[in-house]
Design a protein around this motif. Structure first.
Motif, short mmCIF file in Angstrom:
data_model
loop_
_atom_site.label_atom_id
_atom_site.label_comp_id
_atom_site.label_asym_id
_atom_site.label_seq_id
_atom_site.Cartn_x
_atom_site.Cartn_y
_atom_site.Cartn_z
N LEU A 1 45.40 51.02 40.40
CA LEU A 1 44.18 50.44 39.82
C LEU A 1 43.27 49.92 40.92
O LEU A 1 43.71 49.59 42.02
CB LEU A 1 44.52 49.27 38.89
N LYS A 2 42.00 49.82 40.59
CA LYS A 2 41.03 49.15 41.46
C LYS A 2 40.11 48.31 40.60
O LYS A 2 39.84 48.63 39.43
CB LYS A 2 40.23 50.15 42.29
N GLN A 3 39.65 47.20 41.16
CA GLN A 3 38.76 46.31 40.44
C GLN A 3 37.32 46.59 40.83
O GLN A 3 37.00 46.77 42.01
CB GLN A 3 39.10 44.85 40.76
N GLN A 4 36.46 46.68 39.83
CA GLN A 4 35.03 46.83 40.07
C GLN A 4 34.28 45.81 39.22
O GLN A 4 34.90 45.00 38.53
CB GLN A 4 34.58 48.26 39.77
N ALA A 5 32.97 45.84 39.26
CA ALA A 5 32.18 44.77 38.64
C ALA A 5 32.46 44.61 37.14
O ALA A 5 32.47 43.49 36.62
CB ALA A 5 30.69 45.03 38.88
N ASP A 6 32.70 45.72 36.44
CA ASP A 6 32.87 45.65 35.00
C ASP A 6 34.33 45.65 34.56
O ASP A 6 34.62 45.77 33.37
CB ASP A 6 32.13 46.80 34.31
#
Length: 289
Positions: A191-196
């Motif tokens: 997984l990766k975290q992004q703004a949304d």
């Protein structure tokens, strides 16, 4: 359970970066580990706990985990993974390796070992052995269906998860369920975290059907060239055995077992311990021999 000490590194193949997790004894027997579809190299973390004496080298296949995606518009063909495994073996300067493959990774291992039997000393296959096929007479319709779906791919996007926990629960309760610990290992790399929110690192193109697949006679030609010892371990609660039964008799030196487990048997505590015991025993016997 804490993760065992792991070294993360990358190497380049034709301008793309492929990611690797490596555990264990750098002087131990090198074992190349190949994960299943939409998993990543972290799926071998539990086995690494039980195999500190070997050099366990797990590759993120292209489009999975921390490895680069293939170029936009380039399909994900299983034989391209074989080329990447060869590049890894050459990068490491290894003449011969043991191959450990789960599901899709088992199919990649079989194609690699069939193409380069002199480079593989032993195989351990987990709930899989061969790639999926297209019957030759169905290829035109299968190709048309895959091309139509691929044309719609550009209009699709990944739905972000609001939290890591939401993604974790989704993976735990998926079609191929795993424990919370196993899901955590997979998602920390996948997984990766992004703004949304949180999204999968894996390439959405991996979810598309293949435009072309090998047919059964072609796959059988690879299976017949598995002249090295092959340990095949299937899951009693898996769905893969019916796909490979017709080819088991073609493997010259096959040792077959089943374990009371689900498809991700190497991520279940007791099956993982048994698998690690089998690996240790066979690699020790190889050294003694």
């Amino acid at each position: 359970m804490l993760s065992p000490s792991c070294k993360n590194w990358q190497f380049a193949v034709h301008g793309r970066q492929l990611a690797v997790m490596e555990w264990g004894n750098p002087e131990g027997v090198p074992v190349i580990a190949l994960h299943g579809w939409l998993d990543n190299a972290a799926s071998f973390t539990l086995l690494a706990h039980h195999l500190p004496q070997i050099r366990l080298i797990a590759l993120d296949l292209a489009g999975h985990g921390l490895s680069d995606h293939r170029p936009a518009g380039q399909p994900y063909y299983i034989w391209d993974n074989v080329a990447d495994v060869l590049a890894l073996v050459e990068h490491l300067g290894l003449e011969r390796v043991v191959l450990l493959g789960h599901s899709l990774g088992a199919g990649v291992a079989t194609l690699f070992a069939g193409a380069f039997p002199e480079r593989v000393s032993r195989m351990i296959l987990l709930d899989g052995m061969i790639p999926l096929d297209y019957p030759a007479e169905q290829l035109p319709e299968s190709m048309a269906r895959a091309l139509r779906r691929g044309a719609r791919l550009g209009r699709r996007s990944l739905r972000p998860y609001a939290s890591f926990e939401e993604a974790l629960q989704t993976r735990i309760n998926s079609r191929w369920p795993v424990s919370r610990q196993a899901a955590t290992w997979l998602l920390e790399r996948g997984l990766k975290q992004q703004a949304d929110g949180w999204v999968w690192r894996s390439d959405i193109a991996l979810t598309q059907p293949s435009i072309v697949r090998l047919c059964e006679p072609q796959i059988a030609a690879f299976v017949r060239r598995l002249t090295m010892p092959v340990k095949l371990i299937m899951a009693e609660r898996g769905e893969e055995l019916s796909l490979i039964e017709s080819m088991l008799h073609m493997v010259p030196s096959l040792e077959f077992d089943m374990l009371p487990a689900t498809h991700h048997l190497h991520l279940e505590p007791e099956p993982a311990r048994q698998i690690a015991d089998w690996i240790s025993q066979r690699l020790l016997a190889d050294q003694d021999g």
